[in-house]
Design a protein around this motif. Structure first.
Motif, short mmCIF file in Angstrom:
data_model
loop_
_atom_site.label_atom_id
_atom_site.label_comp_id
_atom_site.label_asym_id
_atom_site.label_seq_id
_atom_site.Cartn_x
_atom_site.Cartn_y
_atom_site.Cartn_z
N THR A 1 0.86 -1.19 0.00
CA THR A 1 0.00 0.00 0.00
C THR A 1 0.90 1.24 0.00
O THR A 1 2.09 1.16 0.35
N SER A 2 0.35 2.38 -0.33
CA SER A 2 1.15 3.62 -0.37
C SER A 2 1.58 4.06 1.03
O SER A 2 2.54 4.82 1.16
N SER A 3 0.89 3.60 2.05
CA SER A 3 1.25 3.98 3.43
C SER A 3 1.85 2.79 4.20
O SER A 3 1.84 2.78 5.43
N ALA A 4 2.38 1.83 3.47
CA ALA A 4 2.93 0.61 4.09
C ALA A 4 4.05 0.93 5.08
O ALA A 4 4.66 2.00 5.03
N GLN A 5 4.29 -0.04 5.95
CA GLN A 5 5.38 0.06 6.92
C GLN A 5 6.25 -1.20 6.80
O GLN A 5 5.73 -2.30 6.59
#
Length: 178
Positions: free
Chosen positions: A39-43
């Motif tokens: 995802t674009s906000s992955a960690q």
């Protein structure tokens, strides 16, 4: 449209995780891997002791999101998922072995589990144990080890919201040297 059954979602998550692992093993560029599977906000968080950061700057901190298009890689440790892969590749090289790619049945999937982010993330956790050879970019010293990926926070399209890694930081620390 009704939500998919846990069995269908588990199969979907397993397939996504397998595809991600195969792309990683094949040497697909980190940018392509992040674009395709995360995802674009992955960690990304690789667990390890803070004292090891002097030699292994990708350990023990959480890298979040993506680098802005057109920006240059950070040389100060950065904090995006792109920076994680940059730091990792400047420190270690990855060498798959015949045992690196686990069989499909070795991917442990819980389609209903919540990852460390709880309800803020999507449901589903996939755990997989792998093995490979690694080499220090600086010293050339190598070793083989087993390591674990825990993938969680999957969105509805099956993209990964969080990747956690457990590996052998002591072997990496020794191989990298002073």
């Amino acid at each position: 449209m009704p939500a998919p059954s846990p069995t269908t979602r588990a199969t979907f998550l397993r397939s996504t995780a397998e595809s991600f692992v195969k792309a990683f093993i094949a040497g697909t560029s980190p940018c392509s891997i992040l674009d395709t599977y995360f995802t674009s906000s992955a960690q990304i968080h690789e667990h390890g002791p803070a004292w090891a950061n002097a030699r292994l700057p990708f350990l023990g901190k959480t890298f979040t999101g993506r680098r802005q298009p057109g920006s240059t890689p950070s040389h100060d440790g950065g904090s995006t998922c792109d920076d994680y892969y940059d730091l990792l590749s400047r420190t270690l090289s990855f060498h798959p072995t015949e045992r690196t790619a686990p069989a499909s049945v070795e991917f442990v999937v819980d389609a209903e589990a919540l990852g460390p982010g709880g309800e803020e993330e999507g449901k589903g956790v996939v755990t997989v144990k792998m093995s490979a050879a690694f080499k220090s970019v600086k010293s050339g010293e190598g070793w083989e080890e087993e390591f674990v990926y825990v993938l969680s926070g999957f969105d509805e399209e099956g993209r990964i919201g969080r990747q956690e890694l457990w590996a052998d930081p002591l072997s990496a620390w020794v191989a990298v040297g002073e």
